[in-house]
Each structure stands twice: as C-alpha cells, then as structure tokens.
Design an enzyme around this catalytic site. Structure first.
Site, PDB file in Angstrom:
ATOM      1  N   ASP A 111      -3.917  -0.829   1.077  1.00 52.48           N
ATOM      2  CA  ASP A 111      -2.516  -1.235   0.942  1.00 52.48           C
ATOM      3  C   ASP A 111      -1.685  -0.701   2.103  1.00 52.48           C
ATOM      4  OD1 ASP A 111      -2.936   1.394  -0.004  1.00 52.48           O
ATOM      5  OD2 ASP A 111      -1.353   1.246  -1.514  1.00 52.48           O
ATOM      6  N   THR A 134       2.734   1.661  -7.385  1.00 54.03           N
ATOM      7  CA  THR A 134       2.464   2.634  -8.439  1.00 54.03           C
ATOM      8  C   THR A 134       2.735   4.038  -7.905  1.00 54.03           C
ATOM      9  OG1 THR A 134       0.789   1.163  -9.363  1.00 54.03           O
ATOM     10  CG2 THR A 134       0.716   3.467 -10.060  1.00 54.03           C
TER      11      THR A 134
END
Length: 144
Positions: A111, A134
């Site tokens: 990511d 998250t």
C-alpha cells in the site's frame, strides 16, 4: 473497452477498480476476507459488473495487498477467470519507477509503495503522503 483491473487489499477493505487507459470506469469495495476463493471473487465481480462492463476485456491485473493470504486466490481469479497473469506489488518482478530507500531490514507494505509511486507520478517529489487506512502511515517522497 477495459484494460486494467487494479486490486488494493487492505486490512479492512478490498477495492477493485477497472480502468480503460487512465480513465477509471468502475469501482467496488468488499470486506477483506483471506478465506475468499478466486471463484468467489469472480462470482462477486461478475454480478457487480453486470452488462456495463465486460470482465473478458481485462488485459492486465495488478494487486497491492497488505494481507498476504489473499494473494494466491486473487492470482487464481486472474489466471482461471480473466486469462491474465497479475503483477503483484512488492515482488521482485514488479519493478517500481521510484527508488525505495528505507533502513536495512525495514519492510514497506504494498500500500505504501503504491502510494509513493502515485504521489510521485502526480506531484513529483518533495512531499509527504498520508494514508488514513486501518493504520495511518506517513511517507516522504523526495524529488530524486
């Protein structure tokens, strides 16, 4: 005509995006589930794509996953249902257009690698990328 299926697997959600060249044509989100099979992904995508999009027109697929357990089934989706071999961010055969400079023995998630490449492509260097996923991450992108 669709060309690329980009998949971003986060700890909480997985996002599927269809691109025709540089134009985003479709996007869907589901809960990340490491137990989901390639067949289940295909059934889900087929029902969402409907008649608006031909999944058969996908010519390439890229996966960025911070949940390693999902990669094998997404590769199965690519091979068995879409007839393509996916590029997996973070693997040696996925050459990035930017140098990743981190301390030795430090790992950087897919990511964060994708965020860095996108930020550099859009804005150049000398910037900070903040991702409110998250986990909130901060990455520095230098001009070189």
């Amino acid at each position: 005509m669709t060309g690329l299926l980009a998949i971003d697997v986060g700890n909480t959600n997985t996002v599927f995006a269809l691109y025709d060249g540089e134009r985003l044509t479709q996007q869907w989100r589901c809960a990340t589930n490491p137990l989901r099979t390639g067949d289940e992904y295909y059934a889900w995508l087929s029902s969402l794509a409907g008649t608006d999009t031909e999944l058969g027109a996908i010519r390439a697929m890229v996966i960025a996953s911070v949940v390693p357990e999902t990669i094998m089934q997404l590769e199965s989706l690519a091979r068995h249902h879409l007839g393509t071999r996916p590029l997996v961010v973070g693997r040696p055969d996925c050459v990035l257009p930017v140098a990743v400079r981190v301390d030795p023995a430090t790992r950087v998630g897919a990511d964060r690698l994708v965020n860095t490449v996108a930020a550099y492509a859009r804005y150049g260097g000398d910037l900070i990328v903040v991702d409110f996923g998250t986990a909130t991450t901060f990455d520095v992108v230098d001009s070189d």
